[in-house]
Design a protein around this motif. Structure first.
Motif, PDB file in Angstrom:
ATOM      1  N   PRO A 147       7.038   6.650  -3.054  1.00 38.74           N
ATOM      2  CA  PRO A 147       8.729   7.209  -2.947  1.00 38.74           C
ATOM      3  C   PRO A 147       9.417   8.329  -3.608  1.00 38.74           C
ATOM      4  O   PRO A 147      10.014   8.907  -2.934  1.00 38.74           O
ATOM      5  N   ALA A 148       8.971   8.163  -4.889  1.00 36.59           N
ATOM      6  CA  ALA A 148      10.295   9.435  -5.192  1.00 36.59           C
ATOM      7  C   ALA A 148      10.284  10.997  -4.992  1.00 36.59           C
ATOM      8  O   ALA A 148      10.746  11.709  -4.702  1.00 36.59           O
ATOM      9  N   VAL A 149       8.871  11.175  -4.539  1.00 38.73           N
ATOM     10  CA  VAL A 149       8.449  12.438  -3.513  1.00 38.73           C
ATOM     11  C   VAL A 149       9.133  12.810  -2.388  1.00 38.73           C
ATOM     12  O   VAL A 149       9.675  13.677  -1.677  1.00 38.73           O
ATOM     13  N   ASN A 196       6.306  22.272  -1.075  1.00 31.98           N
ATOM     14  CA  ASN A 196       5.353  21.058  -0.975  1.00 31.98           C
ATOM     15  C   ASN A 196       4.596  20.890  -2.446  1.00 31.98           C
ATOM     16  O   ASN A 196       4.803  20.520  -3.419  1.00 31.98           O
ATOM     17  N   TYR A 197       3.705  19.327  -1.645  1.00 30.94           N
ATOM     18  CA  TYR A 197       3.182  18.790  -3.231  1.00 30.94           C
ATOM     19  C   TYR A 197       2.246  18.011  -2.417  1.00 30.94           C
ATOM     20  O   TYR A 197       2.673  17.091  -1.617  1.00 30.94           O
ATOM     21  N   GLN A 198       1.464  17.700  -3.455  1.00 29.08           N
ATOM     22  CA  GLN A 198      -0.226  16.677  -3.072  1.00 29.08           C
ATOM     23  C   GLN A 198       0.414  15.428  -3.853  1.00 29.08           C
ATOM     24  O   GLN A 198      -0.112  15.223  -4.907  1.00 29.08           O
ATOM     25  N   ILE A 199      -0.029  14.208  -3.301  1.00 27.19           N
ATOM     26  CA  ILE A 199      -0.039  12.055  -3.927  1.00 27.19           C
ATOM     27  C   ILE A 199      -1.348  12.547  -4.346  1.00 27.19           C
ATOM     28  O   ILE A 199      -1.673  12.608  -3.008  1.00 27.19           O
ATOM     29  N   ASP A 206       1.416  16.356   0.955  1.00 24.23           N
ATOM     30  CA  ASP A 206       0.013  16.375   1.489  1.00 24.23           C
ATOM     31  C   ASP A 206      -0.679  14.527   0.681  1.00 24.23           C
ATOM     32  O   ASP A 206      -0.452  14.881  -0.438  1.00 24.23           O
ATOM     33  N   ILE A 207      -1.397  13.559   1.468  1.00 23.24           N
ATOM     34  CA  ILE A 207      -1.023  12.695   0.290  1.00 23.24           C
ATOM     35  C   ILE A 207      -3.060  12.516   1.103  1.00 23.24           C
ATOM     36  O   ILE A 207      -3.838  12.051   2.157  1.00 23.24           O
ATOM     37  N   SER A 209       1.066  -1.042   0.038  1.00 17.58           N
ATOM     38  CA  SER A 209      -0.109  -0.054  -0.121  1.00 17.58           C
ATOM     39  C   SER A 209       1.129   1.016  -0.468  1.00 17.58           C
ATOM     40  O   SER A 209       2.053   1.841   0.612  1.00 17.58           O
ATOM     41  N   GLY A 210       0.365   2.299  -0.918  1.00 20.90           N
ATOM     42  CA  GLY A 210       0.610   3.728  -0.356  1.00 20.90           C
ATOM     43  C   GLY A 210       1.767   3.896   1.079  1.00 20.90           C
ATOM     44  O   GLY A 210       2.738   4.548   1.236  1.00 20.90           O
ATOM     45  N   SER A 211       1.188   3.614   1.803  1.00 24.69           N
ATOM     46  CA  SER A 211       1.163   4.197   3.205  1.00 24.69           C
ATOM     47  C   SER A 211       2.280   2.908   3.812  1.00 24.69           C
ATOM     48  O   SER A 211       3.173   3.973   4.896  1.00 24.69           O
TER      49      SER A 211
END
Lengths: 205, 579
Positions: B156-158, B146-149, B177-178, B21-23
């Motif tokens: 991983p890359a962010v 900052n970046y929203q996923i 921010d995910i 999972s992303g988490s």
């Protein structure tokens, strides 16, 4: 800046800021707040592709002193997705703005003088319909402004002008610069900005 | 069936991917970046990450704070003492907005942090969903990046980019921010690759040798050179390089409050603190030196006072990693762009070995005056109420300069920065640029996690303590050992001081009442004591320091005591007032 010596550094004038960036959501806001935070109004803002694929180019026009513009340029260049910032006075750039004018077709058709005026101002018709005609000109602000005055008496219905787009006269383009950025470990001898020492008109790290 | 973690352990062969999972990918990334402690608070939109961390309790220590702001300050304290990146978790909406003060503080004080916020499902973005807030735009002015996923594949890359940006160049806070769907989404995880290059980002400018040479030439010719150093020295891990430069050149060096401790307080060339409540000599001499060498500092207005009367007689050499700082406030005659870990040794090699004996003696003469007029009465009062200075002085004697001192904001902060003794770098943890009241207690918690082997003393005023006192709950639950010293003057002292000096003593809303802090600590099972008599001071400080575990010592100090010297706002540094 060709006549920078003549102009007081603390005298306000028009500057065009050219920003090469990655294409990322939110970057426009990051750049815009650098101005709004300092209560500086952006007179014109254009985003477009650049000569290099995937690299975007902002043209921002503000009326400020050179000292303030240099500081702003440094703050913009500090943003992670910004590759490079240049700032120039009007003498250093070739620039154009485009404007559209909507006027009633019957007035144009009836009054030959209007057509002559449009020709004199370098306007060309983009759309001709029964009810209205849309003309277009490109040029400097004064030129597009002049045509508004000219057309106003003939029932100008709608007017819009684009942001400024500008080309830097002394620039060699961004390709070589980009290669330096892509090099992982830039050599000690790379002088960031080839114009820096010569002309003072470009900011560089 | 293997757990996700066991699967990941088999990820040694190249190019093998597993579905996680992303988490889980996020937590694996944090571990790969060397994270051991997370300060956080769960909530709806970050629940998948909290579900994943349940299986990672042996690898990642999660400290449950009592408010997200406390989480950010703890992250800052951790980053500042450990030299690592502080990591903070918060949920969407109010959880995320509560991070803003800490982010702003970290941004202005260049503290490396990675904050992870949960966000509503991607398909709900922009619908005013429950606990949805536009955290990216809210935090844009207070983050380095900052970046929203919205897709787990990006995680991983962010994350790698976030850590790289947070810690490289001039450090700063980064927020990711995910969205909840990305946290839940299963994807093919190829393992974690740290980031070491972002095309559009130059963490440090190239060193220009000609500027080093120009700087050295100026320094070698100087009769009265003066060094101002800031946090850039310790942020660049350049304490040794700095010391070598100072010692070879023999130039007196003064510090900004965030620079304190980069060389020991009692180093013979350390001439003291700059700025509004700094020492007499450094402020006056700024306007009589001939070459001013600023190293990793940004000429904040609290340091410079009136700019048009600041060091006008001096040639200014400015060493900084951030090109935007050069010429921002003070025009540099020689800009030495670069990381001071690289530029200082180059400069040291070119400067002549000197001893500026007479020049240094001038500083000592100012010291003598300040000692008589300000310092001795402050540190060794014979009668009357206790002063903040004498408390700090006794603390110095007992800790021998070995402790980490975390302060809040206000009079006690200025007194602590002025008088605390530091033998080591990364020991003075304070909110410098933003001046965030409420910083002290949570930052002290983080500071202890960042330096578990050192004594951490939080020096806090009665006002600031009440801004984040809920973090006593964090101390109680985590069992962290923090010594809390409240210097209680029953006033918002710094504002009161200004009202006295500049507003005809019109004390407008500065008399603040407090709860019984000792009882409050007791209700959190934290030992405590209140003293108001001088004869109890030393024994109580000893009791606090020797106590196993956290301890709250409330010291009742003089109510209407002012911090001096002072450069009044709008005055020149050389117009510093001793009383």
């Amino acid at each position: 800046m060709s006549n920078s010596q003549d102009i007081e550094i603390n005298e306000k004038q028009e500057f065009t800021i050219t920003v090469y960036t990655e294409n990322q959501i939110g970057l426009l806001n990051r750049i815009a707040i650098i101005f709004s935070r300092r209560k500086i109004n952006i007179d014109s803002l254009n985003t477009s592709p650049s000569e290099i694929e995937h690299i975007h180019r902002f043209n921002i026009v503000i009326n400020e002193t050179e000292d303030v513009v240099r500081k702003l340029a440094r703050q913009i260049e500090k943003q992670v997705e910004v590759l490079k910032v240049y700032f120039n006075t009007n003498e250093d750039i070739i620039w154009q703005e485009m404007a559209l004018y909507k006027v009633p077709t019957d007035t144009i058709a009836e009054l030959v003088s209007v057509e002559r005026l449009l020709r004199e101002n370098g306007a060309r018709a983009v759309v001709i319909r029964k009810d209205y005609t849309v003309f277009e000109t490109t040029g400097h602000r004064e030129e597009t402004d002049k045509l508004i005055e000219v057309l106003q008496p003939f029932g100008l219905i709608e007017f819009v002008r684009s942001a400024r787009v500008a080309i830097i006269k002394s620039s060699d383009g961004f390709n070589r610069k980009l290669r330096e950025f892509e090099r992982r470990e830039p050599g000690q001898d790379v002088i960031e900005n080839e114009f820096l020492d010569a002309e003072k008109n470009v900011f560089s790290m | 069936m293997n757990t996700a973690q066991e699967d990941i352990n088999t990820l040694t062969e190249p190019k093998k991917t597993i579905s996680v999972s992303g988490s889980v990918a996020l937590l694996e990334g944090l571990i790969a970046e060397g994270t051991d402690t997370i300060f956080g608070y769960p909530g709806g939109a970050i629940m998948p990450i909290y579900d994943a961390i349940y299986d990672y309790k042996d690898k990642l220590k999660h400290i449950l704070v009592r408010h997200e702001q406390g989480g950010t300050h703890a992250g800052q304290g951790y980053a500042r003492t450990s030299g690592k990146v502080g990591v903070v978790f918060a949920t969407s909406g109010p959880g995320a907005t509560n991070l803003v003060t800490g982010l702003a503080d970290a941004q202005i004080d260049s503290t490396p942090m990675v904050c992870i916020t949960g966000q509503v499902y991607a398909h709900l973005l922009g619908t005013d969903a429950f606990q949805e807030t536009d955290v990216i735009n809210i935090t844009t002015p207070v983050t380095k990046w900052n970046y929203q996923i919205t897709d787990a594949n990006e995680i991983p890359a962010v994350l790698a980019k976030a850590f790289y940006i947070a810690r490289s160049g001039r450090p700063g806070p980064v927020l990711i921010d995910i969205t909840k769907n990305a946290q839940l989404q299963m994807f093919d995880f190829e393992g974690y690759t740290p980031c070491d290059h972002v095309r559009s980002y130059r963490p440090k400018p190239n060193v220009r040798k000609e500027y080093i040479e120009e700087a050295a030439a100026l320094i070698n010719k100087a009769k009265k050179p003066f060094i101002l150093f800031g946090q850039g020295v310790s942020l660049g891990f350049a304490e040794q390089e700095f010391k070598a430069f100072v010692e070879k050149s023999g130039i007196p060096a003064a510090w900004t409050i965030l620079g304190a401790g980069a060389i020991p307080t009692d180093h013979p060339l350390n001439v003291g603190m700059l700025g509004m409540h700094g020492n007499y000599g450094p402020n006056v001499q700024t306007n009589s030196c001939d070459v001013l060498i600023a190293i990793g500092m940004r000429f904040d207005d609290r340091v410079t006072g009136r700019l048009d009367k600041y060091a006008k007689q001096a040639k200014v050499i400015h060493l900084d990693i951030d090109p935007a700082e050069i010429d921002k406030n003070v025009k540099a005659d020689v800009p030495v762009w670069g990381d001071c870990k690289e530029t200082l040794p180059l400069l040291t090699a070119l400067v002549e070995e000197k001893k500026h004996t007479e020049w240094l003696a001038e500083f000592r003469a100012f010291d003598k005056t300040e000692q008589e007029v300000v310092i001795q009465p402050e540190l060794n009062p014979e009668s009357g109420e206790m002063t903040m200075g004498e408390v700090i002085n006794q603390l110095n004697i007992l800790t021998k300069g070995e402790a980490i001192i975390v302060t809040d904001v206000g009079q006690h902060q200025m007194v602590a920065c002025r008088y605390a003794k530091f033998n080591h770098t990364r020991s003075n943890i304070t909110s410098g640029g933003l001046g965030t009241m409420g910083f002290g207690l949570p930052a002290a918690i983080g500071a202890k996690f960042g330096a578990p082997d050192r004594t951490v003393v939080a020096v806090i005023g009665d006002g600031g303590f009440q801004m984040t006192l809920q973090e006593l709950g964090t101390i109680m639950q985590s069992g962290v050992d923090v010594k809390i010293m409240i210097l209680n003057n029953r006033f918002l002292g710094m504002v009161r001081q200004w009202q006295q000096l500049f507003h005809e003593k019109r004390y407008s809303f500065v008399d603040i009442t407090s709860p019984d802090f000792v009882k409050l600590a007791d209700s959190y099972y934290i030992a405590g004591k209140r003293i108001s008599e001088r004869e109890d001071l030393v024994s109580s400080l000893e009791e606090m320091l020797n106590h196993k575990g956290s301890f709250l010592l409330e010291v009742m100090v003089a109510q209407e005591h002012n911090v001096f010297p002072m450069v009044p706002q709008g005055s020149s540094v050389s117009e510093i007032r001793l009383k």
